[in-house]
Design an enzyme around this catalytic site. Sequence first.
Site, PDB file in Angstrom:
ATOM      1  N   LYS A   1       0.863  -1.187   0.000  1.00 17.02           N
ATOM      2  CA  LYS A   1       0.000   0.000   0.000  1.00 17.02           C
ATOM      3  C   LYS A   1       0.902   1.241   0.000  1.00 17.02           C
ATOM      4  O   LYS A   1       1.750   1.408   0.883  1.00 17.02           O
ATOM      5  CB  LYS A   1      -0.880  -0.058   1.251  1.00 17.02           C
ATOM      6  CG  LYS A   1      -2.184   0.691   1.135  1.00 17.02           C
ATOM      7  CD  LYS A   1      -3.047   0.362   2.347  1.00 17.02           C
ATOM      8  CE  LYS A   1      -4.289   1.202   2.411  1.00 17.02           C
ATOM      9  NZ  LYS A   1      -4.987   1.048   3.690  1.00 17.02           N
TER      10      LYS A   1
HETATM   11  O1  G3P Z   1      -8.719   2.139   4.528  1.00 13.90           O
HETATM   12  C1  G3P Z   1      -8.602   3.452   4.971  1.00 13.90           C
HETATM   13  C2  G3P Z   1      -9.418   3.610   6.186  1.00 13.90           C
HETATM   14  O2  G3P Z   1      -8.894   2.841   7.214  1.00 13.90           O
HETATM   15  C3  G3P Z   1      -9.621   4.990   6.665  1.00 13.90           C
HETATM   16  O3  G3P Z   1     -10.773   4.946   7.407  1.00 13.90           O
HETATM   17  O4  G3P Z   1     -12.393   5.685   9.039  1.00 13.90           O
HETATM   18  O5  G3P Z   1      -9.968   6.326   9.284  1.00 13.90           O
HETATM   19  O6  G3P Z   1     -11.389   7.351   7.518  1.00 13.90           O
HETATM   20  P1  G3P Z   1     -11.146   6.144   8.364  1.00 13.90           P
END
Ligand code: G3P
Length: 218
Positions: free
Chosen positions: A88
């Site tokens: 990633k």
């Molecule tokens: O895959 C990316 C994700 O983990 C981000 O999620 O909820 O931190 O915006 P969030």
Amino acid sequence: MKFFIDTANLAQIREANDLGVLDGVTTNPSLMAKEGIKGQEAVYNHYKTICEIVTNGDISAEVVSTDFDGIVAEGKKLAAIHPNIIVKVPMIKDGVKAMKWFTDNGIKTNCTLVFSAGQAILAAKAGAKYVSPFIGRIDDGGWDGVQLIEQIARIYTIQGFETEILAASIRNPLHIIKCAEAGADVCTCPLESILGLLKHPLTDIGLAKFLEDAKKFS
Ligand code: G3P
């Protein structure tokens, strides 16, 4: 559409995997830190354990370097952990250059921190296997994350790009449904959003009635 779970929590990964509908796992440095994992060896062992739980799916492992040489060196080490590892890489200039290098050298990538169609075009040009638009964070800013998925899906279809659209930063079951409608190839979700898809009060009421009636003939 593929289902990935977006966590580094092993219990949640096992639970989602046991459901039989899991196609992979995404992690990021924040999710790894949340599990209290410290040191490179521990982090790499954690990725290995995830690969051993979800044996038939892609497992994203994120680099933390931001320069070309560092990203390539780190990505090579991550890719060597297990054949299912997807490296990633953040959507930055050296990240794009490194993704092209990985593509040319047979290492699959997931381009992360994508918030615009232009970034998604660059990720596809670099040969990323996945592009990760963060739809929840887009919504948080007052824009519409699902609209971005639709736009990227249109562009990729018109241009014949093979990069898969991996909708990330999913916050609820409706996000999953909307992303499926918008043409996402993958949704990576917290466990509660996946389990949220199960819920409907009429299912519970209907089952209670069926079980009650079943007593009449059992
Ligand atoms: O895959 C990316 C994700 O983990 C981000 O999620 O909820 O931190 O915006 P969030």
